[in-house]
Design an enzyme around this catalytic site. Structure first.
Site, PDB file in Angstrom:
ATOM      1  N   HIS A 196       0.860  -1.197   0.000  1.00 10.25           N
ATOM      2  CA  HIS A 196       0.000   0.000   0.000  1.00 10.25           C
ATOM      3  C   HIS A 196       0.888   1.236   0.000  1.00 10.25           C
ATOM      4  O   HIS A 196       1.940   1.239   0.634  1.00 10.25           O
ATOM      5  CB  HIS A 196      -0.895   0.016   1.252  1.00 10.25           C
ATOM      6  N   ASP A 249      -7.965  -5.410   0.183  1.00  8.61           N
ATOM      7  CA  ASP A 249      -8.441  -6.323  -0.881  1.00  8.61           C
ATOM      8  C   ASP A 249      -8.061  -7.776  -0.628  1.00  8.61           C
ATOM      9  O   ASP A 249      -8.546  -8.661  -1.330  1.00  8.61           O
ATOM     10  CB  ASP A 249      -7.876  -5.859  -2.231  1.00  8.61           C
TER      11      ASP A 249
END
Ligand code: SDX
Length: 432
Positions: free
Chosen positions: A313, A370
């Site tokens: 991320h 996710d």
């Protein structure tokens, strides 16, 4: 000197003090608006990894600690205690609703579930095998033709907060209908009208699952789980799709054109599209006889553009708190709905190996939102092609709240970045 940085151009010896701006939390920023005027320089920051493009009060991510806050409330507390519609109310107004406001807001959303009858024709124009994200982004853009008056919201003198709330309620309540219609069209199924007797999240499951005669089996635990998933996806600072929404907002386009742009950006596999790719990857690993090491080695290979989907991320350099909430949710659900334990075991094993591998540790690559969402969505019988549309449904309120914030920021200007030109120069067209 105060709160500033001094930049010296060593070529000319010229120097400039640039102010440092501090927020209530997070990394302070250097205000560089005078850099070009004073030193004739631009900054270069591909992917905007060190660049703030706006001020916001909506959500804050503490990447080092792995914390996320909506309007100052911790996401773990919100996910446990609040409904998605109450979270929508919080993001739109800054406060959670009291019981009366919560009921009123729920009713306002329910009465707006429905689409104009002619909008249904749009779905017939798409090939049946269209990805629901294609029809969803088109359907949302088409809404701007049915609610032209919302273009006036781009002129703060013409519209007030009441008009904004109507516009926001419409997009929040109609996106699930467009998403469900998109899916049913992609399967050659009859479109199912929304049912205003059902709460927002239950209505979405109903529109996905109902038989033409209106029967649909929906468990409370499924509604509660999906409601939490919507909440965990509601807003997340200046991610790529939110930046797309703000960029379109800055040009004065219709707010629904901005949301459609956000949908397009979210679809990418590096962004919201990753949830679909994670499940494909887990299935591939499972079908390969759980040869996890092969996938980890490929992810680490600098010559292989393979990525471990659901990992890493730009902001989180710790565990994504939303992934943590999703992992806790599926542990809770394990005995209530049919979680695919084979895939879950692969996911747990993949996480365990990755988080003990120097490559991932050095780069601080942790599971993101996710990584686990697809396993729960599969257990909720949500088709894989609807994973990213589910992300869109959750994020719709964040996008529209960010749109409103950008529109009402007095310092807001059209987004128009600069470039470092590296192309050819002074070329002459030769006479033939
Ligand atoms: C979302 O921004 C948001 O807030 C987004 C989001 C939201 O709520 O809106 O949180 C939702 O989009 C979550 C992210 C979903 N995407 C994925 O899971 C796709 C896989 N992840 C990566 O593609 C990547 O981690 C990104 C896109 C998420 C972040 O990319 P960055 O910040 O540009 O990081 P990078 O590509 O510069 O990577 C830094 C290093 C590189 O290695 P080196 O060149 O230093 O040797 O880490 C490596 C990368 O190769 N790396 C990975 C990896 N992610 C980064 N290596 C293997 N697998 C990965 N997943």
């Amino acid at each position: 000197m105060g709160n500033s940085v001094t930049i010296i151009d060593n070529r000319s010896g010229k120097k400039i003090d640039l102010p440092i701006l501090e927020g209530n939390r997070g990394t302070p920023v250097i205000d560089i608006k005078d850099l070009n005027k004073e030193l004739g320089l631009f900054t270069f920051d591909n992917g905007f990894s060190s660049t703030a493009h706006c001020k916001s009060e909506l959500s804050f991510i503490d990447g080092e600690k792995g914390e996320l806050f909506y309007r100052g409330y911790r996401i773990a507390d919100i996910a446990e205690k609040k409904s998605y519609l109450d979270v929508c109310y919080l993001l739109l107004t800054g406060e959670f609703p009291n019981e009366k406001n919560s009921l009123e807001f729920d009713m306002l959303i329910r009465k707006r579930y429905f689409l104009h009858e002619t909008l249904k024709e749009l779905f017939r124009a798409f090939p049946e095998n269209s990805h629901p994200m294609a029809t969803l982004s088109s359907g949302v853009a088409a809404l701007s033709s049915f609610y032209r008056e919302h273009l006036d919201l781009c002129d703060n003198k013409k519209c007030g907060t009441f008009d904004y709330f109507i516009m926001a309620q419409r997009i929040i309540s109609k996106i699930p209908t467009i998403a469900a219609y998109s899916y049913r069209h992609s399967k050659g199924l009859s479109l199912v009208y929304p049912d205003a007797n059902r709460y927002f999240t239950e209505n979405f499951l109903y529109m996905l699952r109902a038989y033409p005669n209106g029967d649909a089996e929906i468990k409370d635990i499924e509604v509660k789980s999906l409601d939490t998933i919507f909440t965990l996806h509601a807003d997340h600072g200046q991610n790529a799709s939110t930046t797309a929404v703000r960029t379109v907002c800055s040009t004065g386009a219709h707010p629904y054109a901005a949301i459609s742009a956000g949908i397009g950006a979210l679809w990418g596999r590096a962004h919201g599209g990753a949830n679909e790719q994670v499940l494909n990857q887990l299935r591939e690993i499972s079908d390969s006889g759980n040869d996890i090491k092969k996938f980890i080695d490929r992810a680490k290979d600098p010559n292989d553009d393979f990525r471990l989907m659901g990992f890493g991320h730009r902001v989180y350099k710790n565990y994504d708190p939303r992934a943590k909430s999703l992992k806790e949710l599926q542990d809770k659900l394990k005995n209530e709905i049919n979680i695919d334990n084979k895939l879950l075991e692969v996911a747990y094993r993949l996480e365990e190996i990755a988080l003990s591998d120097d490559y991932f540790i050095e780069r601080k690559l942790y599971p993101n939102v996710d990584f686990y969402s697809g396993i729960i969505l599969t257990a909720l019988k949500i088709p894989i092609s609807m994973f990213t549309p589910v992300f869109v449904i959750g994020r719709s309120v964040g996008w529209i709240a960010q749109w409103f914030e950008h529109r009402h920021d007095p310092s807001m200007r059209i987004a128009r970045p600069r470039q470092l030109y590296i192309g050819k120069v002074d070329r002459k067209i030769e006479d033939n």
